[in-house]
Design a protein around this motif. Structure first.
Motif, PDB file in Angstrom:
ATOM      1  N   ALA A  99       0.962  -0.666  -0.351  1.00  9.76           N
ATOM      2  CA  ALA A  99      -0.256   0.188   0.338  1.00  9.76           C
ATOM      3  C   ALA A  99       1.155   1.362  -0.154  1.00  9.76           C
ATOM      4  CB  ALA A  99      -0.757   0.013   0.925  1.00  9.76           C
ATOM      5  N   GLN A 100       0.729   1.948  -0.897  1.00  9.62           N
ATOM      6  CA  GLN A 100       0.783   3.233  -0.777  1.00  9.62           C
ATOM      7  C   GLN A 100       1.500   4.158   0.474  1.00  9.62           C
ATOM      8  OE1 GLN A 100       2.602   4.821  -4.160  1.00  9.62           O
ATOM      9  NE2 GLN A 100       3.744   6.363  -2.393  1.00  9.62           N
ATOM     10  N   ALA A 101       0.574   4.539   1.833  1.00  2.00           N
ATOM     11  CA  ALA A 101       0.820   4.685   3.209  1.00  2.00           C
ATOM     12  C   ALA A 101       1.469   3.557   3.351  1.00  2.00           C
ATOM     13  CB  ALA A 101      -0.984   4.373   3.862  1.00  2.00           C
ATOM     14  N   GLY A 102       1.940   2.678   3.547  1.00  2.00           N
ATOM     15  CA  GLY A 102       3.510   1.988   3.888  1.00  2.00           C
ATOM     16  C   GLY A 102       3.955   2.340   3.360  1.00  2.00           C
ATOM     17  N   LEU A 103       4.598   2.574   1.798  1.00  3.65           N
ATOM     18  CA  LEU A 103       5.643   2.393   0.954  1.00  3.65           C
ATOM     19  C   LEU A 103       6.315   4.182   1.776  1.00  3.65           C
ATOM     20  CD1 LEU A 103       5.224   1.218  -2.219  1.00  3.65           C
ATOM     21  CD2 LEU A 103       7.319   0.489  -0.512  1.00  3.65           C
ATOM     22  N   ASP A 104       5.457   4.791   1.696  1.00  2.53           N
ATOM     23  CA  ASP A 104       5.161   6.277   2.114  1.00  2.53           C
ATOM     24  C   ASP A 104       6.318   6.353   3.370  1.00  2.53           C
ATOM     25  OD1 ASP A 104       4.753   7.408   0.017  1.00  2.53           O
ATOM     26  OD2 ASP A 104       2.594   8.311   1.031  1.00  2.53           O
ATOM     27  N   GLY A 105       5.440   5.245   4.700  1.00  3.03           N
ATOM     28  CA  GLY A 105       6.108   5.340   5.745  1.00  3.03           C
ATOM     29  C   GLY A 105       7.384   4.473   5.787  1.00  3.03           C
ATOM     30  N   ILE A 106       7.909   3.649   4.685  1.00  3.43           N
ATOM     31  CA  ILE A 106       9.242   2.460   4.740  1.00  3.43           C
ATOM     32  C   ILE A 106      10.067   4.025   4.711  1.00  3.43           C
ATOM     33  CG2 ILE A 106      10.390   0.869   3.565  1.00  3.43           C
ATOM     34  CD1 ILE A 106       8.519  -0.547   3.906  1.00  3.43           C
ATOM     35  N   LYS A 107      10.207   4.688   3.153  1.00  2.00           N
ATOM     36  CA  LYS A 107      10.884   5.749   3.013  1.00  2.00           C
ATOM     37  C   LYS A 107      11.358   6.136   3.699  1.00  2.00           C
ATOM     38  CE  LYS A 107      12.963   5.572   0.163  1.00  2.00           C
ATOM     39  NZ  LYS A 107      14.072   4.414  -0.284  1.00  2.00           N
ATOM     40  N   ALA A 108      10.201   7.039   4.904  1.00  2.00           N
ATOM     41  CA  ALA A 108      10.826   8.037   5.702  1.00  2.00           C
ATOM     42  C   ALA A 108      10.810   7.257   7.144  1.00  2.00           C
ATOM     43  CB  ALA A 108       8.934   8.603   6.070  1.00  2.00           C
ATOM     44  N   ALA A 109      11.232   6.693   7.021  1.00  2.00           N
ATOM     45  CA  ALA A 109      11.662   5.571   8.485  1.00  2.00           C
ATOM     46  C   ALA A 109      13.599   5.689   7.031  1.00  2.00           C
ATOM     47  CB  ALA A 109      11.590   4.402   8.489  1.00  2.00           C
ATOM     48  N   GLY A 110      13.340   5.468   6.293  1.00  2.00           N
ATOM     49  CA  GLY A 110      14.810   5.274   5.951  1.00  2.00           C
ATOM     50  C   GLY A 110      15.803   3.741   5.327  1.00  2.00           C
ATOM     51  N   MET A 111      14.502   3.273   5.619  1.00  2.00           N
ATOM     52  CA  MET A 111      14.679   1.701   4.507  1.00  2.00           C
ATOM     53  C   MET A 111      14.525   1.452   3.223  1.00  2.00           C
ATOM     54  SD  MET A 111      11.684  -0.263   7.422  1.00  2.00           S
ATOM     55  CE  MET A 111      12.008  -0.322   8.686  1.00  2.00           C
ATOM     56  N   TYR A 112      15.398   0.226   2.875  1.00  2.00           N
ATOM     57  CA  TYR A 112      14.774  -0.282   1.255  1.00  2.00           C
ATOM     58  C   TYR A 112      13.665  -0.489   1.171  1.00  2.00           C
ATOM     59  CZ  TYR A 112      15.981  -2.502  -2.731  1.00  2.00           C
ATOM     60  OH  TYR A 112      15.869  -2.629  -4.194  1.00  2.00           O
ATOM     61  N   ALA A 113      13.474  -0.229   0.471  1.00  2.00           N
ATOM     62  CA  ALA A 113      11.466  -0.547  -0.162  1.00  2.00           C
ATOM     63  C   ALA A 113      11.357  -1.108  -0.925  1.00  2.00           C
ATOM     64  CB  ALA A 113      10.756   1.211  -0.023  1.00  2.00           C
ATOM     65  N   VAL A 114      10.297  -2.735  -1.099  1.00  2.00           N
ATOM     66  CA  VAL A 114      10.087  -2.856  -1.281  1.00  2.00           C
ATOM     67  C   VAL A 114       8.662  -3.096  -1.913  1.00  2.00           C
ATOM     68  CG1 VAL A 114       9.919  -5.731  -2.643  1.00  2.00           C
ATOM     69  CG2 VAL A 114      12.056  -5.056  -0.911  1.00  2.00           C
ATOM     70  N   GLY A 115       8.072  -2.934  -2.984  1.00  2.00           N
ATOM     71  CA  GLY A 115       6.971  -2.872  -3.162  1.00  2.00           C
ATOM     72  C   GLY A 115       6.104  -3.747  -3.581  1.00  2.00           C
ATOM     73  N   VAL A 116       5.503  -4.197  -3.125  1.00  2.00           N
ATOM     74  CA  VAL A 116       3.972  -5.920  -3.944  1.00  2.00           C
ATOM     75  C   VAL A 116       2.995  -5.418  -4.724  1.00  2.00           C
ATOM     76  CG1 VAL A 116       3.502  -8.285  -3.080  1.00  2.00           C
ATOM     77  CG2 VAL A 116       5.743  -7.082  -1.731  1.00  2.00           C
ATOM     78  N   TYR A 117       3.372  -5.549  -6.026  1.00  2.00           N
ATOM     79  CA  TYR A 117       1.767  -5.188  -6.287  1.00  2.00           C
ATOM     80  C   TYR A 117       1.070  -6.103  -6.574  1.00  2.00           C
ATOM     81  CZ  TYR A 117      -0.308  -3.391 -10.569  1.00  2.00           C
ATOM     82  OH  TYR A 117      -1.649  -3.138 -11.095  1.00  2.00           O
ATOM     83  N   SER A 118      -0.685  -4.784  -6.263  1.00  2.00           N
ATOM     84  CA  SER A 118      -1.810  -6.060  -6.085  1.00  2.00           C
ATOM     85  C   SER A 118      -2.510  -5.439  -6.356  1.00  2.00           C
ATOM     86  CB  SER A 118      -1.802  -6.418  -4.544  1.00  2.00           C
ATOM     87  OG  SER A 118      -2.045  -4.863  -3.668  1.00  2.00           O
ATOM     88  N   GLY A 119      -2.573  -4.170  -7.350  1.00  2.00           N
ATOM     89  CA  GLY A 119      -2.936  -4.182  -8.023  1.00  2.00           C
ATOM     90  C   GLY A 119      -3.232  -2.503  -8.561  1.00  2.00           C
ATOM     91  N   GLU A 120      -3.018  -1.698  -6.889  1.00  2.00           N
ATOM     92  CA  GLU A 120      -2.797  -0.421  -6.644  1.00  2.00           C
ATOM     93  C   GLU A 120      -1.324   0.144  -7.493  1.00  2.00           C
ATOM     94  OE1 GLU A 120      -2.019   2.709  -3.047  1.00  2.00           O
ATOM     95  OE2 GLU A 120      -2.512   0.356  -2.156  1.00  2.00           O
ATOM     96  N   GLU A 121      -1.582   1.379  -7.861  1.00  2.00           N
ATOM     97  CA  GLU A 121      -0.292   1.942  -9.048  1.00  2.00           C
ATOM     98  C   GLU A 121       0.957   2.106  -7.433  1.00  2.00           C
ATOM     99  OE1 GLU A 121       1.558   5.128 -12.072  1.00  2.00           O
ATOM    100  OE2 GLU A 121      -0.821   4.778 -11.703  1.00  2.00           O
ATOM    101  N   LEU A 122       2.215   1.811  -7.624  1.00  2.00           N
ATOM    102  CA  LEU A 122       2.883   2.229  -6.002  1.00  2.00           C
ATOM    103  C   LEU A 122       4.234   3.641  -6.267  1.00  2.00           C
ATOM    104  CD1 LEU A 122       3.267  -0.694  -4.934  1.00  2.00           C
ATOM    105  CD2 LEU A 122       1.647   0.935  -4.198  1.00  2.00           C
ATOM    106  N   HIS A 123       3.647   4.223  -5.827  1.00  2.00           N
ATOM    107  CA  HIS A 123       5.697   5.379  -6.023  1.00  2.00           C
ATOM    108  C   HIS A 123       6.261   4.695  -4.633  1.00  2.00           C
ATOM    109  CE1 HIS A 123       2.697   6.864  -9.046  1.00  2.00           C
ATOM    110  NE2 HIS A 123       1.409   6.531  -8.274  1.00  2.00           N
ATOM    111  N   GLY A 124       7.206   5.101  -5.307  1.00  2.00           N
ATOM    112  CA  GLY A 124       8.950   5.933  -4.655  1.00  2.00           C
ATOM    113  C   GLY A 124       9.683   3.817  -4.032  1.00  2.00           C
ATOM    114  N   ALA A 125       9.172   3.430  -4.920  1.00  2.98           N
ATOM    115  CA  ALA A 125       9.521   1.926  -3.914  1.00  2.98           C
ATOM    116  C   ALA A 125      10.514   2.279  -4.874  1.00  2.98           C
ATOM    117  CB  ALA A 125       8.636   0.923  -3.789  1.00  2.98           C
ATOM    118  N   ASP A 126      12.199   0.986  -3.809  1.00  5.96           N
ATOM    119  CA  ASP A 126      13.429   1.449  -4.363  1.00  5.96           C
ATOM    120  C   ASP A 126      13.328   0.039  -5.655  1.00  5.96           C
ATOM    121  OD1 ASP A 126      15.021   3.232  -2.745  1.00  5.96           O
ATOM    122  OD2 ASP A 126      14.308   2.041  -1.635  1.00  5.96           O
ATOM    123  N   LEU A 127      12.252  -1.036  -4.989  1.00  9.65           N
ATOM    124  CA  LEU A 127      12.118  -2.364  -6.265  1.00  9.65           C
ATOM    125  C   LEU A 127      10.436  -2.429  -5.934  1.00  9.65           C
ATOM    126  CD1 LEU A 127      13.111  -4.611  -7.830  1.00  9.65           C
ATOM    127  CD2 LEU A 127      13.114  -5.845  -5.560  1.00  9.65           C
TER     128      LEU A 127
END
Length: 216
Positions: A172-200
């Motif tokens: 989810a985008q809200a979660g990805l935003d939280g991961i990046k704000a925490a300073g983590m490497y972010a893996v987005g798992v695509y489940s139908g929602e367009e994701l922005h800002g993931a490293d992978l």
């Protein structure tokens, strides 16, 4: 070098979104608000009370209930949701999850759950993977929900690594935003929602290996 993994639960480990939707839709119908699957996308990754507030705002009923009544409505939804979860089994793990977790354990890579769901321990038990995780952040102890990074920072602390040493998984985008704000490497798992800002971005955990991620 990365040293640990932090996972969201719904949409990453298993897919209980359909159960959330059914439970929220029944509750919304009961209070005279009609929601659909498109609206339901807004509820992914956020807390139970935040979800209820969005539903009430959508139906122009934000001021129609007291705080106590809202808490009762949220609890009613959760009771229905848990009833729907009774049929979960290890077969409901998403593709590649069991193998990925087994590989992480074999390599002594600590794993934590960072989910807004208060039902995470129950769900992991039904899926048969509770022993794969070294920590589960209790969302009741948090001051802010996703996209705030608090839950991810807490998850990293719980497995004794820094956020910079962690790989976070979210659908989810809200979660990805939280991961990046925490300073983590972010893996987005695509489940139908367009994701922005993931490293992978991957479709399933079969698309990536533990060894590859540790090198990120």
């Amino acid at each position: 070098m990365k040293k640990g993994f932090v996972f969201d639960l719904d949409g990453v480990i298993t897919d209980t979104a359909k159960f959330h939707y059914l439970a929220w839709k029944d509750l919304a119908d009961e209070i005279g608000i009609e929601i659909d699957l498109k609206f339901n996308e807004q509820l992914k990754g956020i807390s139970r009370m935040d979800s209820l507030e969005r539903i009430l705002a959508y139906g122009n009923k934000s001021d129609a209930f007291t705080t106590e009544q809202k808490e009762a409505l949220a609890e009613k939804k959760n009771t229905h949701y848990v009833e729907l979860l009774q049929d979960l089994t290890p077969d409901d793990l998403l593709p590649g999850v069991q193998e990925f977790l087994n590989d992480a354990k074999a390599q002594n890579v600590p794993c934590a759950i960072a989910s807004a769901s208060k039902n995470a321990p129950f769900i992991l038990e039904k899926l048969g993977v509770q022993d794969a995780f070294d920590a589960i952040v209790d969302p009741a102890t948090l001051t802010k929900g996703k996209p705030d990074p608090e839950i991810f920072v807490r998850a990293a602390e719980a497995i004794n690594i820094t956020p910079a040493e962690a790989v976070g998984f979210e659908d989810a985008q809200a979660g990805l935003d939280g991961i990046k704000a925490a300073g983590m490497y972010a893996v987005g798992v695509y489940s139908g929602e367009e994701l922005h800002g993931a490293d992978l971005i991957v479709h399933h955990l079969t698309d990536i290996s533990v060894a590859e991620l540790l090198q990120k």
